[in-house]
Design an enzyme around this catalytic site. Sequence first.
Site, PDB file in Angstrom:
ATOM      1  N   CYS A   1      15.738  -2.665 -15.837  1.00 17.70           N
ATOM      2  CA  CYS A   1      16.581  -3.416 -16.761  1.00 17.70           C
ATOM      3  C   CYS A   1      17.978  -3.541 -16.158  1.00 17.70           C
ATOM      4  CB  CYS A   1      16.721  -2.785 -18.129  1.00 17.70           C
ATOM      5  SG  CYS A   1      15.165  -2.518 -18.957  1.00 17.70           S
TER       6      CYS A   1
ATOM      7  N   ARG B   1      16.085  -6.466 -11.460  1.00 19.05           N
ATOM      8  CA  ARG B   1      15.853  -5.198 -12.155  1.00 19.05           C
ATOM      9  C   ARG B   1      14.855  -5.335 -13.299  1.00 19.05           C
ATOM     10  NH1 ARG B   1      19.714  -1.565 -10.821  1.00 19.05           N
ATOM     11  NH2 ARG B   1      19.092  -0.327 -12.601  1.00 19.05           N
TER      12      ARG B   1
ATOM     13  N   TRP C   1      12.938  -5.011 -18.390  1.00 20.00           N
ATOM     14  CA  TRP C   1      11.636  -4.666 -17.842  1.00 20.00           C
ATOM     15  C   TRP C   1      11.030  -3.730 -18.870  1.00 20.00           C
ATOM     16  CZ3 TRP C   1       8.964  -0.254 -16.348  1.00 20.00           C
ATOM     17  CH2 TRP C   1       7.845  -0.456 -15.547  1.00 20.00           C
TER      18      TRP C   1
ATOM     19  N   ASN D   1      19.622   0.606 -20.606  1.00 21.53           N
ATOM     20  CA  ASN D   1      18.710   0.680 -19.466  1.00 21.53           C
ATOM     21  C   ASN D   1      18.275   2.133 -19.349  1.00 21.53           C
ATOM     22  OD1 ASN D   1      17.459   0.684 -16.960  1.00 21.53           O
ATOM     23  ND2 ASN D   1      19.382   0.698 -15.823  1.00 21.53           N
ATOM     24  N   GLY D   2      16.977   2.386 -19.489  1.00 22.30           N
ATOM     25  CA  GLY D   2      16.483   3.759 -19.387  1.00 22.30           C
ATOM     26  C   GLY D   2      15.417   4.009 -20.421  1.00 22.30           C
TER      27      GLY D   2
ATOM     28  N   GLU E   1       1.661  -0.807   4.692  1.00 24.16           N
ATOM     29  CA  GLU E   1       2.781  -1.659   4.263  1.00 24.16           C
ATOM     30  C   GLU E   1       2.338  -3.122   4.159  1.00 24.16           C
ATOM     31  OE1 GLU E   1       5.490  -1.340   2.909  1.00 24.16           O
ATOM     32  OE2 GLU E   1       6.708  -3.073   3.404  1.00 24.16           O
TER      33      GLU E   1
ATOM     34  N   LYS F   1       2.507  -5.259   0.716  1.00 21.16           N
ATOM     35  CA  LYS F   1       3.259  -6.518   0.642  1.00 21.16           C
ATOM     36  C   LYS F   1       2.382  -7.614   0.059  1.00 21.16           C
ATOM     37  CE  LYS F   1       6.322  -5.533   1.021  1.00 21.16           C
ATOM     38  NZ  LYS F   1       7.253  -4.459   1.161  1.00 21.16           N
TER      39      LYS F   1
ATOM     40  N   GLU G   1       1.489  -7.006  -3.780  1.00 18.84           N
ATOM     41  CA  GLU G   1       2.565  -7.090  -4.776  1.00 18.84           C
ATOM     42  C   GLU G   1       3.069  -8.520  -4.999  1.00 18.84           C
ATOM     43  OE1 GLU G   1       6.428  -5.170  -4.174  1.00 18.84           O
ATOM     44  OE2 GLU G   1       6.136  -5.268  -2.014  1.00 18.84           O
TER      45      GLU G   1
ATOM     46  N   HIS H   1     -16.112   5.287   7.350  1.00 18.05           N
ATOM     47  CA  HIS H   1     -16.415   6.284   6.319  1.00 18.05           C
ATOM     48  C   HIS H   1     -16.459   5.662   4.922  1.00 18.05           C
ATOM     49  CE1 HIS H   1     -16.194   9.515   9.203  1.00 18.05           C
ATOM     50  NE2 HIS H   1     -15.066   9.005   9.666  1.00 18.05           N
TER      51      HIS H   1
ATOM     52  N   LYS I   1      12.833  -4.474  -8.999  1.00 19.97           N
ATOM     53  CA  LYS I   1      13.338  -4.015  -7.702  1.00 19.97           C
ATOM     54  C   LYS I   1      13.690  -2.529  -7.740  1.00 19.97           C
ATOM     55  CE  LYS I   1      14.792  -4.775  -3.511  1.00 19.97           C
ATOM     56  NZ  LYS I   1      13.699  -4.888  -2.533  1.00 19.97           N
TER      57      LYS I   1
HETATM   58  O1  M6R Z   1      14.496   1.502  -3.906  1.00 15.49           O
HETATM   59  P1  M6R Z   1      13.388   2.306  -3.318  1.00 15.49           P
HETATM   60  O2  M6R Z   1      13.259   2.159  -1.869  1.00 15.49           O
HETATM   61  O3  M6R Z   1      13.447   3.759  -3.742  1.00 15.49           O
HETATM   62  O4  M6R Z   1      12.081   1.704  -3.994  1.00 15.49           O
HETATM   63  C1  M6R Z   1      10.825   2.265  -3.790  1.00 15.49           C
HETATM   64  C2  M6R Z   1       9.722   1.305  -4.195  1.00 15.49           C
HETATM   65  O5  M6R Z   1       9.808   1.003  -5.550  1.00 15.49           O
HETATM   66  C3  M6R Z   1       9.771   0.001  -3.395  1.00 15.49           C
HETATM   67  O6  M6R Z   1       9.732   0.234  -2.027  1.00 15.49           O
HETATM   68  C4  M6R Z   1       8.579  -0.902  -3.774  1.00 15.49           C
HETATM   69  O7  M6R Z   1       7.385  -0.326  -3.362  1.00 15.49           O
HETATM   70  C5  M6R Z   1       8.776  -2.290  -3.158  1.00 15.49           C
HETATM   71  N1  M6R Z   1       8.623  -3.286  -4.168  1.00 15.49           N
HETATM   72  C6  M6R Z   1       7.808  -2.598  -2.095  1.00 15.49           C
HETATM   73  O8  M6R Z   1       8.027  -3.846  -1.531  1.00 15.49           O
END
Ligand code: M6R
Length: 614
Positions: free
Chosen positions: A2, A27, A74, A100-101, A487, A491, A494, A510, A609
């Site tokens: 948020c 956010r 969010w 926010n929280g 990774e 990517k 997501e 396996h 984010k």
């Molecule tokens: O801000 P941070 O690096 O701590 O965030 C960690 C994850 O939330 C972040 O890397 C998330 O997995 C990304 N959306 C991946 O692209």
Amino acid sequence: MCGIVAYVGDRKAFPILVNGLKRLEYRGYDSSGVALAQNGSIALYKKQGMVKAMEDHALLNDTSGTTGIAHTRWATHGQPSDENAHPHLSNSGNLVLVHNGIIENYQSLKDLLKSEGFVFHSETDTEVLVNFIQYVQDKEQCKLRKAVRLALTQVVGAYAICIYDKDKPEEIVVAKMGSPLVIGLGKDEKFIGSDATPFLEYTKEAIYLEDGEMASIIAGEELDIRLIKTDGTVAPVIHKLQMDLESIEKGGYDYFMMKEIYEQPRAIYDTFRGRLLPEQGMIKMSGMEEYADKFRNADRIIMTACGTSWHSALVAEYLFEEFARIPVEVEYGSEFRYRNPVIRKNDIVIAISQSGETADTLAAIKMAKSAGAMVFGICNVAGSSIARETHAGAYTHAGPEIGVASTKAFTSQVTILTMMALELGKIRGEFSTSEYRALLNELNNIPKKIEKVLEKKELIEQISALYKDATNFLYLGRGVNFPIALEGALKLKEISYIHAEGYPAAEMKHGPIALIDENMPVVVVAPNNGHYEKLVSNVQEVKAREGKVIAIVTEGDKELLDSSDHVIEIPETLEALTPLLTVIPLQLLSYYIAVMRGCDVDRPRNLAKSVTVE
Ligand code: M6R
């Protein structure tokens, strides 16, 4: 998660708040709202969906107020809807609040308030909080600031809040525990944000509120910062903001993600700057120097992070063990914090986070500190909670990363961690000078080599068009490139919502091999060093089952060119540095596939984010 924005001053608040919310949409973006103080009442506009939907709705009405609070959400408690969107009003209609929280004890507070006759119009914990503050104020017959303080001493959870009273709109009261809050200081006006981006064009002076602090904010007056627990005064520390507007705008790209992919050569130079000194044959990292003895004598390194940052820790595990011969364990923040891990005084904990606000990583840091470990933070966002909570650290200096999918933050983290691994190897006497210098020189060449990989854009776009409708993807890698397979898969899933799995290539037999048929694209990360021959065999195994192979190979590779369906070449480099190149085609592949599927690349569904909830 948020985002919060607030303004008090002489200007019209609405455009400032809406622009600020748009910058904070990273956010959370499932609903948004503003509350403006105008004509002695509160004008409240809320809408499900992006900020633009709320803006269009509000602009049909009066938006002339010069005090206002705003929020982009969010969802945690209650689904995205107009009713659950913030700001929330108290039953008296006098108080209005954004939050926010998460208020963990909201149910018991809600039961108490219900027994006192309060009614609720949303499912949120925030509506409970604003009514609890009203309840305390009515009971104590006190000013808003005191009511907020007394109420918060009974609240369990995380919050950054802004609240004002319709009868005294010149004062906004803010408080922080666990979620970020920054106050921008203008001449006769003040700004509030979850980060500083909403007010960058108005002021470069900011105060980062610390956990357990609250403040009363009035346009032309000095800030009054207090401790929530004791009401003791706190002297403000003013920071000069380094960020500029250009760095948070798209600069001609369709999406921030693409801009950030293209910024990687520059971001890595910025990560190097003043630290990687190849001519002098040295690395200079002040955060490490400060704790040089600790690093020299450490028995073990524990790395903790989440998501993409966790993947950079996995890359670093290989590098630290290879270069510095020190045992490394990599832990998800969320698992580490809830186990009872063995942490010793001679352990160093390295916490990695782009945002510096990830709740699980932050909690893991606090736990490690209380167990006596030295905690070193690697963050991108200056002044973030993790940067402030750790004993020492290093900023990645990648510049603001706005796309939810992390790209340049990842390569900058890997760059910092590579420098740390090299430095630690040197401090611990594990290197010959020539080997060390060769690595320094080659690291210095990496930005130029990334530029060459970016030139493969068209080829990657064509490959993406062939596989955009696939329903599953498999990513395989070995050694230091196994985390790159993870990774790449993260990517893709997501931002394009295609199911994807990353595996160490040898694990394929396996289990995952059962998935392979003519419909399964398999991305194989296979530079010509490390475990190349083994990967060639893995590719044969995939082809024997009619899988489609997209191989990331070193320039000039012949073997995989013949056996794969597609190859994407990267320039030759040392094995330890290959992740900085192999990850780039995977970022581009997921970007193009997501765009071709019509996805909102920068704001993938259900994500945010900054993950400030556990
Ligand atoms: O801000 P941070 O690096 O701590 O965030 C960690 C994850 O939330 C972040 O890397 C998330 O997995 C990304 N959306 C991946 O692209």
